[in-house]
Design a protein around this motif. Sequence first.
Motif, PDB file in Angstrom:
ATOM      1  N   PHE A 115      20.118 -20.972  45.295  1.00 13.77           N
ATOM      2  CA  PHE A 115      20.057 -20.344  43.978  1.00 13.77           C
ATOM      3  C   PHE A 115      20.008 -18.750  43.791  1.00 13.77           C
ATOM      4  CE2 PHE A 115      18.123 -23.559  45.003  1.00 13.77           C
ATOM      5  CZ  PHE A 115      17.489 -25.298  44.203  1.00 13.77           C
ATOM      6  N   LEU A 118      14.574 -22.655  41.424  1.00 15.01           N
ATOM      7  CA  LEU A 118      14.174 -22.597  42.662  1.00 15.01           C
ATOM      8  C   LEU A 118      12.452 -22.601  43.162  1.00 15.01           C
ATOM      9  CD1 LEU A 118      14.912 -21.387  45.671  1.00 15.01           C
ATOM     10  CD2 LEU A 118      14.065 -19.080  44.780  1.00 15.01           C
ATOM     11  N   LYS A 161       8.093 -19.016  46.748  1.00 11.57           N
ATOM     12  CA  LYS A 161       8.571 -19.650  46.081  1.00 11.57           C
ATOM     13  C   LYS A 161       9.732 -20.661  46.822  1.00 11.57           C
ATOM     14  CE  LYS A 161      11.103 -16.712  42.740  1.00 11.57           C
ATOM     15  NZ  LYS A 161      11.536 -17.186  41.266  1.00 11.57           N
ATOM     16  N   ALA A 173      21.674 -18.202  40.295  1.00 15.80           N
ATOM     17  CA  ALA A 173      21.316 -17.581  39.055  1.00 15.80           C
ATOM     18  C   ALA A 173      20.526 -16.991  39.052  1.00 15.80           C
ATOM     19  CB  ALA A 173      21.162 -19.184  37.591  1.00 15.80           C
ATOM     20  N   LYS A 198       8.762 -13.727  47.951  1.00 12.97           N
ATOM     21  CA  LYS A 198       9.353 -14.469  46.916  1.00 12.97           C
ATOM     22  C   LYS A 198       9.307 -15.878  47.640  1.00 12.97           C
ATOM     23  CE  LYS A 198      11.059 -11.971  43.192  1.00 12.97           C
ATOM     24  NZ  LYS A 198      12.416 -11.173  43.442  1.00 12.97           N
TER      25      LYS A 198
HETATM   26  N1  CTP Z   1      14.721 -18.074  39.861  1.00 12.32           N
HETATM   27  C1  CTP Z   1      14.596 -19.482  39.343  1.00 12.32           C
HETATM   28  N2  CTP Z   1      14.657 -19.783  38.450  1.00 12.32           N
HETATM   29  C2  CTP Z   1      13.723 -19.023  37.546  1.00 12.32           C
HETATM   30  C3  CTP Z   1      13.822 -17.375  38.352  1.00 12.32           C
HETATM   31  C4  CTP Z   1      14.211 -17.307  38.940  1.00 12.32           C
HETATM   32  O1  CTP Z   1      15.811 -20.331  40.002  1.00 12.32           O
HETATM   33  N3  CTP Z   1      12.891 -19.419  36.303  1.00 12.32           N
HETATM   34  C5  CTP Z   1      15.528 -18.166  41.753  1.00 12.32           C
HETATM   35  C6  CTP Z   1      16.509 -17.078  41.018  1.00 12.32           C
HETATM   36  O2  CTP Z   1      17.922 -17.939  41.138  1.00 12.32           O
HETATM   37  C7  CTP Z   1      17.098 -16.505  42.489  1.00 12.32           C
HETATM   38  C8  CTP Z   1      15.135 -16.501  42.482  1.00 12.32           C
HETATM   39  O3  CTP Z   1      14.972 -17.326  42.233  1.00 12.32           O
HETATM   40  O4  CTP Z   1      17.175 -17.427  43.587  1.00 12.32           O
HETATM   41  C9  CTP Z   1      14.630 -15.269  42.753  1.00 12.32           C
HETATM   42  O5  CTP Z   1      14.961 -14.660  41.658  1.00 12.32           O
HETATM   43  P1  CTP Z   1      14.606 -12.948  40.777  1.00 12.32           P
HETATM   44  O6  CTP Z   1      14.934 -12.805  39.671  1.00 12.32           O
HETATM   45  O7  CTP Z   1      14.733 -12.383  41.980  1.00 12.32           O
HETATM   46  O8  CTP Z   1      13.018 -13.598  41.307  1.00 12.32           O
HETATM   47  P2  CTP Z   1      11.548 -13.632  40.215  1.00 12.32           P
HETATM   48  O9  CTP Z   1      10.882 -14.892  39.836  1.00 12.32           O
HETATM   49  O10 CTP Z   1      12.020 -14.180  38.083  1.00 12.32           O
HETATM   50  O11 CTP Z   1      10.462 -12.328  40.140  1.00 12.32           O
HETATM   51  P3  CTP Z   1      10.931 -11.171  39.494  1.00 12.32           P
HETATM   52  O12 CTP Z   1      11.557 -11.177  38.191  1.00 12.32           O
HETATM   53  O13 CTP Z   1       9.640 -11.043  39.315  1.00 12.32           O
HETATM   54  O14 CTP Z   1      10.885  -9.822  40.738  1.00 12.32           O
END
Ligand code: CTP
Length: 414
Positions: free
Chosen positions: A279, A316, A352, A281, A348
């Motif tokens: 993942f 994710l 997750k 994206a 994370k």
């Molecule tokens: N991700 C996802 N779906 C979402 C948000 C994130 O699948 N709605 C996945 C991303 O593809 C990545 C991971 O989660 O593999 C972490 O994404 P990130 O943006 O760094 O984390 P967030 O959960 O959005 O946390 P924050 O923005 O608070 O750091």
Amino acid sequence: MRERRLLLIIGGGIAAYKCLELIRRARERGFSVRTVMTKAAQAFVTPLSVSAISNERVLTELFDVDEEREIGHIRLSREADLIVVAPATADLMAKMAGGHADDLATAVLLATDKPVLIAPAMNPRMWQHAATQRNAATLEADGIHFIGPNAGEMAERNEAGPGRMAEPHEILAAIERLWGDEIANHIGATQPLAGRHVLITAGPTHEPIDPVRYIANRSSGKQGYALAAAARALGARVTLISGPTGLPIPHGVFVSHVESAREMLATVEAALPADVGIFTAAVADWRVADASNQKIKKDAKHATPTLSLVENPDILKTVGQAKAGRRPPLVVGFAAETDNVLENAKKKRKSKGADWIVANDVSPATGIMGGDRNAVHIVSAEGVESWPDMDKGDVARQLMDRVAAWLAENTGEA
Ligand code: CTP
């Protein structure tokens, strides 16, 4: 090492005569060269001379009953490692871009999942024509590789500009380069992801505000696309679920284009099961609660709009916490951070339900977001491994090698 097999498609242009030298040089370098000639090509060189120099029978017609029975277009493509089109005329490029298959050459090109290199050759005005440029852009987006055309004098007098076919030694150098990049590692027995399904999300998502406006982020999608290409090079079936990026689709990869986080989640769920889910994206964390169906107007009657946001589904997390059977055996997330990179990545990984988190620092000073290089840390249950700064393609190849090794060790044969 086994023989390196080229399939050469000769198009109908004056530069066709240079193919004799190309074949000779390629054979000297240890390639076997099988040739298909279009009808027009046969006006410039004879199948007899091509067959003498390649030491193989030359193939010409799609509907030759004997040849189709003996060696059809599907088999021709299967038995090659790389397809080279030289000269690639404006007409042949147009047919390729349009997906035509009305003769043996175009049928092979439409049926193949092998890398294709083309050496365009035509009058400079034809090359510069909007239609040819459009076709070239389409072919590039389809993952076709180009060599040339070169600038210089044309066969016609007083015509100069780009359109001259690359020289045989240049075409051969491009073939060798492709061999190094795409083919060498996985011809023969080394296709460790053959029979595996790799699912990858990539790019940003666009969350609509109204029909013309959206919320997005700076993700380029490059790392995810590079992973898709690397997985495919190791023999995997690859589903790439991509937000809007404009990047060329890696050869042989199945792409689903989506816009919003919710579309991305639905498409991921429809693509499961997979052996590994990666993942990358940069999914928008929020979307506009009540996106308007009409363009929001800026006039005196309306106050400046306020956007109210709601949280998007976490893709994710949804997959990482899915029940066994639905959850891929290996789930890999990415974490783009600007502070406390490792600490946040470890959190994370747990929250997750990911097995690995590939963490990187995307502070503007690093130039990673949108750039071509990446410096990552692999966070797993075993600890943290930090990789040096490298090209996103190298990160992708090393990560896919590690995925292949993990699958071989932890799951049965594909
Ligand atoms: N991700 C996802 N779906 C979402 C948000 C994130 O699948 N709605 C996945 C991303 O593809 C990545 C991971 O989660 O593999 C972490 O994404 P990130 O943006 O760094 O984390 P967030 O959960 O959005 O946390 P924050 O923005 O608070 O750091």
